[in-house]
Design a protein around this motif. Structure first.
Motif, PDB file in Angstrom:
ATOM      1  N   UNK A  44      11.254  15.238  36.150  1.00 39.40           N
ATOM      2  CA  UNK A  44      10.875  14.607  34.887  1.00 39.40           C
ATOM      3  C   UNK A  44      10.728  15.668  33.795  1.00 39.40           C
TER       4      UNK A  44
ATOM      5  N   UNK B  86      15.690   7.304  28.518  1.00 39.24           N
ATOM      6  CA  UNK B  86      16.212   8.657  28.283  1.00 39.24           C
ATOM      7  C   UNK B  86      17.241   8.657  27.155  1.00 39.24           C
TER       8      UNK B  86
ATOM      9  N   UNK C 149      14.912   3.023  33.040  1.00 35.00           N
ATOM     10  CA  UNK C 149      14.776   4.485  33.167  1.00 35.00           C
ATOM     11  C   UNK C 149      15.864   5.182  32.347  1.00 35.00           C
TER      12      UNK C 149
ATOM     13  N   UNK D 299      14.002  16.933  32.582  1.00 35.38           N
ATOM     14  CA  UNK D 299      14.599  16.013  31.601  1.00 35.38           C
ATOM     15  C   UNK D 299      13.964  16.220  30.232  1.00 35.38           C
TER      16      UNK D 299
ATOM     17  N   UNK E  46      15.869  17.282  26.827  1.00 38.18           N
ATOM     18  CA  UNK E  46      15.966  16.323  25.726  1.00 38.18           C
ATOM     19  C   UNK E  46      15.178  16.763  24.493  1.00 38.18           C
TER      20      UNK E  46
ATOM     21  N   UNK F  74       7.315  10.833  30.689  1.00 39.09           N
ATOM     22  CA  UNK F  74       7.469  11.308  32.065  1.00 39.09           C
ATOM     23  C   UNK F  74       6.764  10.280  32.941  1.00 39.09           C
TER      24      UNK F  74
END
Ligand code: ATP
Ligand code: MG
Lengths: 251, 441
Positions: free
Chosen positions: A157, B397, B393, A160, A164, A85
């Motif tokens: 963040x 991910x 970025x 996400x 994930x 993050x």
């Protein structure tokens, strides 16, 4: 889980040495916190672990579940379960938040040989997780982080991360810029993910966050090294007396 | 640098010679309904001559290949499995090597619209299209020669034998789709389309395909008061082709003119727009998305735009985006001229290039010329590499490098695609770009 040994890192462009032998192990199921003065190398450590360009590892290693992270591409590290993050989340004009999330989730699934998530299932999941982080539908539609407030970016963040489901989560000052309520939402989000097979490395300047996300171990980083490691009481000491005492004691 | 008189004379003589040589090699149409218009165009061309690298608007693009008597041969590109616009309900009109092919085309009749073939109308002794088309043929092209000469457009008016004459009186039931097939490796095609939208009429024109080894098109579009015209074209994948196109438009009061061009590769492409906002409250939106990879064949793409605000309260937008790699060259020359009567003008222009390597380059010449005092005009031009921070970025991910690059590149082009109103067509264009980016990753 995450094992960092004698990690030395310098900047690629100007030979400036930033990390000078970091040793750190985060066990599965544990929350480790890193505190330390500005410029001590905390963000650099998180970037080097996630594979950002511009750094050169001159010595040492970092493994995740035994696999050498430093030899992997950033996307491979993510697929291996690492998540960062960002202290400063990145704006991506023109890429919708939803598209971004779905692309990321599916890329990781694909890398692990799993099937892509269906769009209905994905939508349901995002909405559910977004709701708990108080992220509204409008924010999901906007381009990634564009026009988001500082606190909104940080919550994004965590969204996400929640989508994930990484095994090793690094949070770089996720608390900075958050108001009291947002801090609780973020902490709840993190705590919801806590599990026996997931590790956390929480970089912060403030005890405030650690009130909500209770660390098992606290490290102090100074000038590119972990100079002291202890229990939660170490954070309280920093909060009370600053770094001067600790740093003079280890100098 | 100041030219001596003698130098200038020599240069003019040389230009006249080159122009005469080019015309001598051509098969000029004789007689017919458009003889007067064609003759006038020929005179215009002789007076201005073919362009030269030294001309102000040809500094960035070498016209030599367009001036040459014939094109270098180009191996026609194999047909793609899924033709573009294939899923769109449309009136499909096919040209092969620049010649209308009735057998492959849909019948020319549709409610609210009259379509005739230029070659037929020109040759006919009597034809219903003569009334409106004969005086209009070449009119906008001629008007568009001032203040900047556009010799290839005059050449086209004088020489092009085929194309369509389209008059729209109502709302066309479906888009008119012009499909340009390239079959003969030597094909040197010229097409001239004349389109007139009567008051309140609506039409969408689609164009796609490489058409020829070398293609010269002119499209003249009159958009009467309150009418709406949409134009979406894709310029074929043949990397070796050369083309130059002109779109001339005159936009009436409260009328809308929109044009979007997707260009994928091409040795040489020069697209010119000359648009006059002639009635109060008219709008003109021009957009282009270009992806150019010079890996196998050098790529050069030039967008040259001239918008004149000649009436108050009009709005114009230009959004041109280019992705350039492997030594590809992108050019943008865009001008907004605001006449004194054109108060409350809203003019916007952006041209940007994404350079995927250091060999590629973007040459840009934005111009504003404003004679009214109450106007809002902005323009911007940038070129740069892909955003490394955003790339990292995405990768952090879990998005693989190539996929992240495609995503960022598409988002860069997104502003141009967003200018397409129809969602289905915008989706089709996006899919084409995705496929191109995947192939050229
Ligand atoms: N790309 C870079 N270029 C120049 N200096 C850099 C770069 N990256 C890091 N540094 C320097 O390295 C040192 C460590 O920076 P880093 O961001 O890791 O510190 P930090 O511990 O995260 O600080 P903070 O608490 O302020 O976030 C700083 O002196 C910083 O200026
Ligand atoms: Mg930091």
């Amino acid at each position: 889980m995450l094992e960092i040994q004698n990690l030395h890192v310098k900047l690629e462009e100007d030979d400036k040495v930033i990390l000078k032998g970091v040793d750190l192990t985060v066990e599965a199921g544990k929350v480790h916190a890193i505190m330390g003065p500005n410029g001590s190398g905390k963000s650099t450590l998180s970037y080097v672990l996630s594979g950002r360009d511009g750094y050169e590892v001159t010595e040492g290693s970092a493994t995740l579940d035994g696999a050498e992270l430093l030899e992997m591409e950033p996307e491979e590290r993510a697929a291996a379960g690492l998540f960062l993050a960002f202290q400063y989340p990145v704006e991506i004009p023109g890429v919708g938040n939803m598209t971004f999330l779905r692309t990321a989730v599916n890329a990781q699934r694909k890398a692990r040989g799993e099937e892509e998530i269906g769009s209905a299932e994905f939508l349901k999941l995002v909405r559910e997780k977004a709701r708990t982080l108080n992220i509204d539908a409008e924010m999901l539609k906007r381009p990634v982080n564009v026009g988001f407030s500082g606190g909104e970016k940080k919550r994004n963040e965590i969204l996400q991360m929640a989508m994930l489901e990484p095994t090793m989560c690094i949070l770089d000052e996720t608390d900075s810029g958050l108001d009291v309520d947002a801090m609780r939402l973020v902490a709840d989000g993190v705590n919801a993910l806590r599990s026996p097979d997931r590790g956390f490395l929480v970089i912060t300047h403030y005890q405030r966050l650690l009130d909500h996300i209770k660390p098992d171990v606290v490290h102090i980083m100074a000038d590119g090294r972990i100079v002291k490691t202890g229990g939660p009481e170490l954070a309280l000491e920093v909060e009370k007396n600053g770094y001067a005492g600790i740093l003079s004691e280890v100098a | 640098m100041a030219q001596s008189r003698a130098q200038a004379d020599r240069f003019a003589a040389h230009r006249a010679e080159a122009t005469a040589a080019r015309l001598a090699a051509l098969d000029l149409p004789q007689g017919g309904a458009f003889a007067a218009a064609r003759g006038a165009a020929l005179d215009r061309l002789r007076a201005m001559g073919l362009p030269h690298r030294r001309d102000e608007y040809w500094r960035y693009t070498d016209p030599a290949d367009l001036n040459a008597a014939g094109p270098a041969a180009v191996e026609p590109w194999p047909a793609v499995d899924v033709p573009i616009f294939g899923s769109i309900d449309r009136l499909r009109l096919v040209f092969v090597d620049g010649v209308f092919d009735a057998a492959q085309s849909d019948p020319l009749d549709m409610a609210g619209i009259e379509i005739a073939r230029l070659a037929e109308v020109a040759a006919a002794d009597i034809h219903p299209a003569h009334g409106w088309a004969a005086p209009a043929f070449g009119r906008l092209e001629a008007a568009g020669q001032v203040p900047v000469a556009r010799p290839f457009a005059a050449l086209n008016t004088a020489v092009a034998q085929d194309g369509l004459l389209i008059r729209v009186t109502g709302k066309a039931a479906k888009p008119v789709s012009l499909v340009y097939i390239h079959r003969d490796g030597q094909a040197d095609a010229m097409l001239h389309h004349l389109i007139r939208l009567e008051e309140g009429a609506e039409l969408t024109v689609l164009e796609n395909g490489p058409a020829a080894a070398r293609l010269n098109t002119v499209m003249e579009v009159e958009v009467a008061d309150g009418a709406r015209f949409h134009h979406i074209r894709t310029q074929g994948r043949d990397p070796d082709r050369r083309m130059n196109t002109h779109v001339f438009a005159r936009v009436g009061a409260g009328a809308l003119f929109k044009s979007f061009t997707l260009t994928a590769n091409g040795r040489l492409t020069r697209n010119e727009y000359v648009v006059e906002l002639a009635g109060a409250g008219g709008s003109a939106h021009l957009a282009g998305a270009t992806v150019l990879d010079g890996a196998t064949v050098p790529g050069h793409h030039d967008d040259t735009v001239f918008i004149t605000h000649a009436a108050p309260g009009c709005e114009s937008r230009q959004v041109f985006k280019k992705v350039l790699k492997n030594g590809a060259v992108g050019v943008f020359q865009g001008k907004i001229l605001v006449k004194q009567v054109a108060q409350k003008t809203d003019g916007y222009q952006i041209s940007q290039s994404l350079l995927l390597d250091e060999d590629s380059q973007f040459l840009s010449k934005p111009e504003l010329e404003i004679y009214a005092d109450d106007v809002k005009c902005s323009h911007g031009s940038t070129s740069g590499a892909i955003d490394e921070t955003a790339l990292f970025y995405l990768r952090s991910r879990g998005v693989p490098l190539a996929e992240a690059q495609v995503l960022l590149t598409l988002s860069f082009l997104g502003d141009a695609i967003a200018e397409i109103e129809d969602e289905e067509l915008a989706g089709e264009i996006t899919r084409r770009l995705e496929a191109w980016l995947a192939r050229h990753g």
